[in-house]
Motif scaffolding. Structure first.
Motif, mmCIF file in Angstrom:
data_model
loop_
_atom_site.group_PDB
_atom_site.id
_atom_site.type_symbol
_atom_site.label_atom_id
_atom_site.label_comp_id
_atom_site.label_asym_id
_atom_site.label_seq_id
_atom_site.Cartn_x
_atom_site.Cartn_y
_atom_site.Cartn_z
ATOM 1 N N ILE A 8 28.192 43.871 15.867
ATOM 2 C CA ILE A 8 28.997 44.636 14.924
ATOM 3 C C ILE A 8 30.467 44.292 15.136
ATOM 4 O O ILE A 8 30.993 44.441 16.249
ATOM 5 N N MET A 9 31.112 43.845 14.078
ATOM 6 C CA MET A 9 32.536 43.511 14.117
ATOM 7 C C MET A 9 33.316 44.593 13.398
ATOM 8 O O MET A 9 32.892 45.079 12.353
ATOM 9 N N GLY A 10 34.486 44.911 13.915
ATOM 10 C CA GLY A 10 35.344 45.873 13.262
ATOM 11 C C GLY A 10 36.005 45.317 12.017
ATOM 12 O O GLY A 10 36.393 46.060 11.127
ATOM 13 N N SER A 11 36.105 43.988 11.949
ATOM 14 C CA SER A 11 36.744 43.327 10.813
ATOM 15 C C SER A 11 36.160 41.931 10.670
ATOM 16 O O SER A 11 35.760 41.316 11.665
ATOM 17 N N ASP A 12 36.160 41.417 9.450
ATOM 18 C CA ASP A 12 35.680 40.052 9.261
ATOM 19 C C ASP A 12 36.597 39.034 9.942
ATOM 20 O O ASP A 12 36.188 37.912 10.223
ATOM 21 N N SER A 13 37.827 39.431 10.259
ATOM 22 C CA SER A 13 38.732 38.527 10.971
ATOM 23 C C SER A 13 38.288 38.287 12.415
ATOM 24 O O SER A 13 38.802 37.388 13.079
ATOM 25 N N ASP A 14 37.317 39.070 12.899
ATOM 26 C CA ASP A 14 36.779 38.891 14.252
ATOM 27 C C ASP A 14 35.740 37.773 14.323
ATOM 28 O O ASP A 14 35.323 37.383 15.417
ATOM 29 N N LEU A 15 35.319 37.259 13.179
ATOM 30 C CA LEU A 15 34.237 36.274 13.155
ATOM 31 C C LEU A 15 34.500 35.031 14.002
ATOM 32 O O LEU A 15 33.584 34.566 14.690
ATOM 33 N N PRO A 16 35.704 34.451 14.014
ATOM 34 C CA PRO A 16 35.894 33.263 14.860
ATOM 35 C C PRO A 16 35.554 33.514 16.334
ATOM 36 O O PRO A 16 35.025 32.630 16.997
ATOM 37 N N VAL A 17 35.821 34.698 16.836
ATOM 38 C CA VAL A 17 35.459 35.030 18.221
ATOM 39 C C VAL A 17 33.976 35.340 18.308
ATOM 40 O O VAL A 17 33.269 34.836 19.191
ATOM 41 N N VAL A 18 33.484 36.155 17.396
ATOM 42 C CA VAL A 18 32.086 36.596 17.416
ATOM 43 C C VAL A 18 31.125 35.418 17.285
ATOM 44 O O VAL A 18 30.003 35.461 17.789
ATOM 45 N N LYS A 19 31.581 34.350 16.659
ATOM 46 C CA LYS A 19 30.742 33.159 16.505
ATOM 47 C C LYS A 19 30.194 32.684 17.848
ATOM 48 O O LYS A 19 29.068 32.211 17.939
ATOM 49 N N GLY A 20 30.987 32.843 18.923
ATOM 50 C CA GLY A 20 30.518 32.453 20.254
ATOM 51 C C GLY A 20 29.282 33.221 20.688
ATOM 52 O O GLY A 20 28.388 32.667 21.330
ATOM 53 N N ALA A 21 29.207 34.496 20.339
ATOM 54 C CA ALA A 21 28.025 35.305 20.662
ATOM 55 C C ALA A 21 26.840 34.886 19.805
ATOM 56 O O ALA A 21 25.714 34.769 20.292
ATOM 57 N N VAL A 22 27.102 34.663 18.537
ATOM 58 C CA VAL A 22 26.031 34.279 17.610
ATOM 59 C C VAL A 22 25.393 32.961 18.048
ATOM 60 O O VAL A 22 24.161 32.833 18.091
ATOM 61 N N LEU A 23 26.236 31.994 18.396
ATOM 62 C CA LEU A 23 25.699 30.696 18.826
ATOM 63 C C LEU A 23 24.880 30.818 20.105
ATOM 64 O O LEU A 23 23.841 30.172 20.260
ATOM 65 N N LYS A 24 25.332 31.666 21.035
ATOM 66 C CA LYS A 24 24.601 31.850 22.290
ATOM 67 C C LYS A 24 23.273 32.560 22.033
ATOM 68 O O LYS A 24 22.249 32.189 22.614
ATOM 69 N N LEU A 25 23.254 33.572 21.165
ATOM 70 C CA LEU A 25 21.996 34.254 20.834
ATOM 71 C C LEU A 25 21.015 33.281 20.172
ATOM 72 O O LEU A 25 19.817 33.292 20.480
ATOM 73 N N LYS A 26 21.529 32.416 19.300
ATOM 74 C CA LYS A 26 20.675 31.394 18.675
ATOM 75 C C LYS A 26 20.108 30.447 19.728
ATOM 76 O O LYS A 26 18.934 30.071 19.677
ATOM 77 N N GLU A 27 20.947 30.054 20.676
ATOM 78 C CA GLU A 27 20.522 29.149 21.741
ATOM 79 C C GLU A 27 19.339 29.728 22.512
ATOM 80 O O GLU A 27 18.422 29.004 22.899
ATOM 81 N N PHE A 28 19.351 31.032 22.726
ATOM 82 C CA PHE A 28 18.262 31.691 23.449
ATOM 83 C C PHE A 28 17.111 32.104 22.529
ATOM 84 O O PHE A 28 16.107 32.615 23.006
ATOM 85 N N GLY A 29 17.250 31.918 21.233
ATOM 86 C CA GLY A 29 16.199 32.293 20.292
ATOM 87 C C GLY A 29 16.044 33.795 20.128
ATOM 88 O O GLY A 29 14.962 34.281 19.796
#
Length: 166
Positions: A8-29
């Motif tokens: 959950i992001m407080g703003s869509d402007s947080d996406l560049p940082v949050v992308k790091g979490a998304v990529l790691k979650l994808k890596e672990f499936g």
């Protein structure tokens, strides 16, 4: 199948940082959903999402917010699921404001907090929590740590060889 992670992001402007979490979650499936919710502009939606997260198949919530960074606390107040906060660096106080707002929670409403902009570690912590009841995820974490150790040992060997050339 593993439980989902809510990001959950407080703003869509947080996406560049949050992308790091998304990529790691994808890596672990690990299955996940990403949403934008504000502790201040959509508090009812944030509270409702959090209150229903467990019954909707989530096992962990990651909260990313900058400045006042109340989102993690709002989410944690409405669930018994673990909430992991990512303080987002803003232009005003370099993320210190968000770090303090995320980590300084009142007794009974914890928000586990990673480093400022530490999205990858938030995802790894979420995976570690889910791995307590998922042996397949636990094995992936073991392999990740083994790979990290092997990389350091290879760098150590390379540095030793380089130094010996002096």
């Amino acid at each position: 199948m593993s439980k989902k992670v809510a990001v959950i992001m407080g703003s869509d402007s947080d996406l560049p940082v949050v992308k790091g979490a998304v990529l790691k979650l994808k890596e672990f499936g690990v299955p996940f959903e990403v949403h934008v919710m504000s502790a201040h502009r959509t508090p009812n939606e944030a509270a409702e999402f959090s209150a229903n997260a467990e019954k909707n198949g989530f096992g962990v919530i990651i909260s990313a917010a900058g400045k006042a960074a109340h989102l993690g606390g709002v989410l944690a107040a409405h669930t018994i699921l673990p909430v992991i906060g990512i303080p987002i660096k803003s232009s005003t106080l370099d993320g210190l404001d968000a770090l303090l707002a995320t980590v300084q929670m009142p007794s009974g409403i914890p928000v586990a907090t990673v480093a400022i902009d530490g999205a990858a570690n938030a995802a790894i912590l979420a995976v570690q929590i889910l791995a307590l009841s998922d042996p397949e995820l636990a094995e992936k974490l073991i392999n990740m740590k083994k790979s990290m150790a092997e990389a350091v040992l290879a760098k150590d060997k390379a540095i030793s060889e380089e130094i010996n050339k002096f």
